[in-house]
Design an enzyme around this catalytic site. Structure first.
Site, mmCIF file in Angstrom:
data_model
loop_
_atom_site.group_PDB
_atom_site.id
_atom_site.type_symbol
_atom_site.label_atom_id
_atom_site.label_comp_id
_atom_site.label_asym_id
_atom_site.label_seq_id
_atom_site.Cartn_x
_atom_site.Cartn_y
_atom_site.Cartn_z
ATOM 1 C CD GLU A 148 31.415 33.731 23.946
ATOM 2 O OE1 GLU A 148 31.377 33.705 25.112
ATOM 3 O OE2 GLU A 148 32.438 33.939 23.272
ATOM 4 C CG ASN A 191 29.587 34.749 17.174
ATOM 5 O OD1 ASN A 191 29.904 33.764 16.255
ATOM 6 N ND2 ASN A 191 30.263 35.471 18.124
ATOM 7 C CG HIS A 227 38.476 33.173 19.742
ATOM 8 N ND1 HIS A 227 39.224 33.928 19.182
ATOM 9 C CD2 HIS A 227 37.271 33.256 20.027
ATOM 10 C CE1 HIS A 227 38.632 34.995 19.034
ATOM 11 N NE2 HIS A 227 37.048 34.604 19.476
ATOM 12 C CD GLU A 255 34.219 36.206 18.558
ATOM 13 O OE1 GLU A 255 35.143 36.270 19.151
ATOM 14 O OE2 GLU A 255 33.046 36.749 18.545
ATOM 15 C CG ASP A 257 42.095 34.526 17.687
ATOM 16 O OD1 ASP A 257 41.815 33.503 17.971
ATOM 17 O OD2 ASP A 257 41.755 35.803 18.238
#
Ligand code: 9MR
Length: 342
Positions: A148, A191, A227, A255, A257
């Site tokens: 990030e 990432n 996300h 990641e 979801d």
């Protein structure tokens, strides 16, 4: 036809949606490594470890390989929890993805109050990366080296203890060079999140990757966390993945979801959101599958079961994962299987 029959002979209805009773494991049908995050604490849950072993071929420590766990108040390091995850991965023939070495959101006090008369900040920073990446050398397939790094509005890079002490670009480049020193073979990834929502952030992320490469920093792949919410506009995920792939580096869906409760469109019913959730899982898998095989790093779910998801801890009404609380496949898992099969 066999597929149609299987759908007809539905098993238990998971969260209201029929799912084939004989759904194969994700890892058995996916042409890429399928991953999941995990906490060492949860490895003692036999239902979870059985589900992980059945479904996935890669693990990412959810938080115990981060500074918040590794760096103790006195500045010493502890590795018991990440070692347990590494041992579990090894015992089950799974790949391990290191997560994460440098994160603007985690700057332990031990670094902030460093006595530079004893050790310089740059040496402490390098020592940390050398210690952690060195410990797992040969055990990890790769590292989320810097997590990030890009500002949410895409206006440059994030401010942090690391940027203030070592330089906005320099601390990032140094992290990659040091990680390579510690581990000559690991993939070294950059990432970030919300890349599918914010094209400006994505553009800055890509510019950072290009600048790292131009500086000779050993960046070898891009991670897009994903996300996302179930009401994300169809096509946005595919567009983002294609653009990220334009540099030619492998892409990690790192990641994933799909939140129901974070959806902004309040007109959508819960059933409609569940239907869209499955479609979003499919779109993410299809988009990665559409890349050349050499550019598919892995496909990682941030929680296999609803009950393990950080989102559910934030909002108990959420149900973001492809498997329900009991580990039964939901429509999202079935959509992933279809998408992986092409
Ligand atoms: O899911 C993770 C949660 O359990 C941790 O408490 C938190 C802080 O370490 O990090 C969460 O995972 C984050 C990941 O490391 C980076 N991208 C965003 C994830 C969700 O916040």
């Amino acid at each position: 036809m066999a597929g149609a029959l299987a759908v007809a002979a539905c098993g238990p209805k998971a969260q209201g949606q029929p799912v084939p009773a004989d759904l194969p494991p994700l890892k058995a049908v996916a042409p890429v490594r399928v991953g999941a995050c995990v906490q060492a604490l949860h490895l003692g849950d036999p239902a979870l470890s059985a589900l992980l072993t059945r479904e996935v071929s890669q693990l990412t420590p959810e938080w115990e390989m981060k500074m918040e766990y590794v760096v103790q108040p006195d500045g010493s390091f502890r590795f018991d929890a990440p070692d347990r995850i590494a041992a579990f991965a090894r015992a089950h023939g799974m790949a391990l993805l290191g997560h994460t070495l440098v994160w603007y959101a985690q700057a332990p006090d031990a670094f902030a109050r460093l006595d530079e008369g004893r050790i310089s900040f740059v040496d402490a920073y390098r020592n940390y990366i050398l210690a952690v990446a060195g410990r797992y050398r040969g055990q990890v397939v790769g590292w989320d080296v810097v997590n990030e790094a890009v500002a949410e509005d895409g206006d440059g890079w994030r401010d942090s203890l690391w940027s203030q002490r070592l330089g906005a670009f320099e601390h990032i480049a140094l992290a990659y060079r040091t990680a390579r020193e510690a581990d000559p073979h690991a993939a070294l990834l950059l990432n970030d999140y919300n890349l599918e929502y914010y094209p400006r952030k994505r553009a800055t992320f890509l510019k950072l990757a290009e600048r790292l490469l131009a500086s000779g920093a050993p960046l070898t792949g891009l991670g897009t966390q994903m996300h996302v919410a179930a009401d994300i506009a169809p096509g946005e995920i595919g567009r983002s993945i294609r653009e990220l792939a334009s540099l030619g580096l492998p892409v990690h869906v790192s990641e994933l979801d799909v939140s129901l409760t974070r959806s902004q469109n309040k007109l959508l019913s819960r059933d409609e959101l569940r239907r869209r959730q499955a479609a979003v899982y499919a779109e993410a898998a299809e988009a990665l599958m559409d890349l050349p095989a050499s550019q598919r790093f892995a496909f990682t779910l941030w929680g296999l079961r609803d009950q393990d998801s950080w989102l559910k801890k934030e909002n108990a009404a959420d149900a973001p994962a492809p498997f329900d609380d009991a580990g039964r496949p939901k429509a999202g898992a079935a959509a992933l299987v279809e998408a992986f099969r092409g």
